[in-house]
Design an enzyme around this catalytic site. Structure first.
Site, short mmCIF file in Angstrom:
data_model
loop_
_atom_site.label_atom_id
_atom_site.label_comp_id
_atom_site.label_asym_id
_atom_site.label_seq_id
_atom_site.Cartn_x
_atom_site.Cartn_y
_atom_site.Cartn_z
N ASP A 135 -4.84 -6.02 -7.78
CA ASP A 135 -5.08 -5.31 -6.41
C ASP A 135 -5.17 -3.87 -6.78
O ASP A 135 -4.95 -3.54 -7.94
CB ASP A 135 -3.84 -5.55 -5.53
CG ASP A 135 -4.13 -5.57 -4.18
OD1 ASP A 135 -5.39 -4.92 -3.72
OD2 ASP A 135 -3.38 -6.03 -3.24
N HIS A 150 0.89 -1.34 0.02
CA HIS A 150 0.01 -0.20 -0.13
C HIS A 150 0.82 1.13 0.04
O HIS A 150 0.33 2.46 -0.38
CB HIS A 150 -0.88 -0.10 1.15
CG HIS A 150 -1.83 -1.03 1.14
ND1 HIS A 150 -1.76 -2.27 1.48
CD2 HIS A 150 -3.23 -1.06 0.68
CE1 HIS A 150 -2.80 -3.12 1.45
NE2 HIS A 150 -3.75 -2.24 0.88
#
Length: 481
Positions: free
Chosen positions: A254, A182
């Site tokens: 993702d 992230h």
């Protein structure tokens, strides 16, 4: 812009929207061909409103995909306000009952299906081979590839028996990383043979079990991907996943807003083009999405076809696989809802106690603050909701005064509750300071690493921090009402 090509481009995108009701633009884009939307915690209100939202999306197109990250355990969207009533994968792996894993995931799938949600971006099938992995941890079934493979297949079977498509993640394996994708691009610098032995057996198992989708990892494996993440690597998505492992379903990325992808590509829209070119079929744009972002991504895909960066038949193939996934979710209906206590009973089976709980009656409970990861979100955790008549205080390890805590405890023992307590600045030192003068038990609700506190009476491992895990720990300590 070619309207047919725009519709194809939209057919490869999973967007998102703010609020508990889809705005007009979110519905209109579905009518224009958008593959679907992913729901996040901010979209989740009471069940009736969630069901109404998914029904509203279906008024635009009956086969719209509605996805969610509902892993159970520490990653929940449906129960983001209270914590999940199910233990997560680490707890299920510790119990090692494949039938239970299947039942838990079938129960989760039943709840999703009842709300009109068709794709669960789960299970996490990464082998957590690195104790200090900052983003997988308790989301994994464990560190043993064979055990993870068996439970991954069971989870997929359970979800899909409930009529919800499973999406196994994160290919080719995020379990050996020491950074969070992230925030940056993690590197797993090992030869492919290590991946085949350590990280890939669970993916082989879920493919054999018929998983409808696989999610890519924003990780760099230099031997396969060079400097780029796996999400942008044809060697990973086509040569390895499709040709070597025989996967024929939908490859879902993702979130492309994550730094592991966005920084490598120069933004979400260029990343979408690179992911499609590499072999991805459905592109998760991210959580912070509006109509403008969707249009920019679709325009970039159309432009890339025009300038030769992307072949039109690749976009057609991707949109076709997304449509096949949607057709499967329409044709497979939900099943009965599981017993309400299923998750709590499972969490009780997962608790492990090292040492002795004798002499720890009527304690002061000290919960040590731990930051949540992006994927976890700010979901309540700990023993607090389950305590009746027991004093609980919350502290930050580096700011806590052991002398003040000792004074507060008086003659009572102390129960310290944490997540990855050994990794928290000041965490081990706080345990040692208190254990020197008081009977102390430590409750570890994160990934159970090799660290063990010295001088304590007991070390309690829950393998997760869900609502169910918290109740199980409180019961073991004799503190639940």
């Amino acid at each position: 812009m070619d309207p047919g090509l725009r519709r194809l481009a939209l057919g490869t995108l999973l967007a998102a929207y703010p609020g508990s009701t889809p705005p007009d633009w979110a519905v209109e884009l579905v009518a224009d061909g958008l593959a679907g939307h992913t729901l996040f915690g901010r979209n989740i209100d009471e069940p009736a409103r969630v069901a109404a939202s998914t029904a509203a999306l279906r008024t635009a197109r009956a086969d719209v995909l509605v996805g969610i990250d509902e892993e159970g355990g520490d990653v929940t969207r449906l129960a983001h306000a209270t914590g999940s009533p199910y233990p997560g994968n680490a707890a299920l792996g510790a119990i090692d009952d494949e039938a239970l894993t299947r039942d838990i995931h079938r129960a989760i799938g039943g709840e999703l299906a009842a709300l009109g949600i068709t794709v669960n971006l789960a299970p996490t099938v990464d082998v957590n081979s690195t104790d200090d992995n900052p983003v997988i941890g308790t989301r994994s079934f464990g560190a043993d590839p064979a055990r993870v493979a068996a439970h991954s297949a069971a989870a997929v079977a359970g979800l899909q028996a409930a009529g919800v498509a499973a999406c196994a993640k994160h290919f080719p394996g995020h379990g050996a990383t020491v950074t969070d994708s992230h925030h940056e691009l993690p590197t797993v610098d090992v030869p492919p043979e290590v991946l085949r032995r350590r990280d890939l057996p669970p993916f082989a198992a879920v493919i054999a079990a018929g998983t409808r989708a696989v999610m890519t990892a924003h990780i760099r494996v230099p031997a396969l991907t060079g400097a780029a993440p796996a999400t942008f690597s044809r060697a990973v998505l086509v040569d390895l996943l499709r040709q070597e492992y025989g996967f024929t379903g939908a490859v879902i990325t993702d979130a492309l807003e994550m730094k592991g992808a966005a920084l490598a590509a120069g933004g979400i829209a260029p990343g979408a083009v690179r992911a499609l070119a590499a072999g991805a079929d459905l592109l998760c744009i991210g959580a912070k999405v509006d109509a403008g972002l969707v249009e920019r991504v679709a325009t970039e895909i159309v432009t890339a076809v025009g300038d030769g960066r992307l072949a039109r038949d690749r976009v057609e193939q991707a949109a076709g696989r997304a449509a096949e996934l949607a057709a499967w979710t329409r044709d497979t209906g939900p099943t009965t809802v599981a017993a309400a206590d299923l998750g709590y009973a499972a969490a009780r089976r997962a608790v492990r106690v090292e040492g002795s709980l004798a002499g720890l009656d009527h304690p002061l409970v000290v919960q040590v603050h731990a930051r949540s990861t992006v994927v976890q979100g700010r979901v309540p955790w700990g023993l607090g909701p389950h305590l009746h008549g027991t004093e609980l205080i919350e502290v930050v390890a580096t700011e806590a005064d052991p002398e003040e805590l000792r004074r507060r405890a008086g003659n009572r023992p102390i129960v310290l509750v944490g997540r990855r307590l050994h990794q928290l600045p000041g965490g081990p030192e706080l345990v040692a300071a208190l254990a020197g003068t008081h009977p102390v038990a430590v409750v570890e609700m994160g990934w159970p690493a090799r660290w063990r506190p010295t001088g304590t009476r007991a070390f309690v491992i829950t393998y997760g921090a869900s609502h169910a895990n918290g109740l199980a720990a409180a019961e073991v300590l004799g503190l639940a009402g």
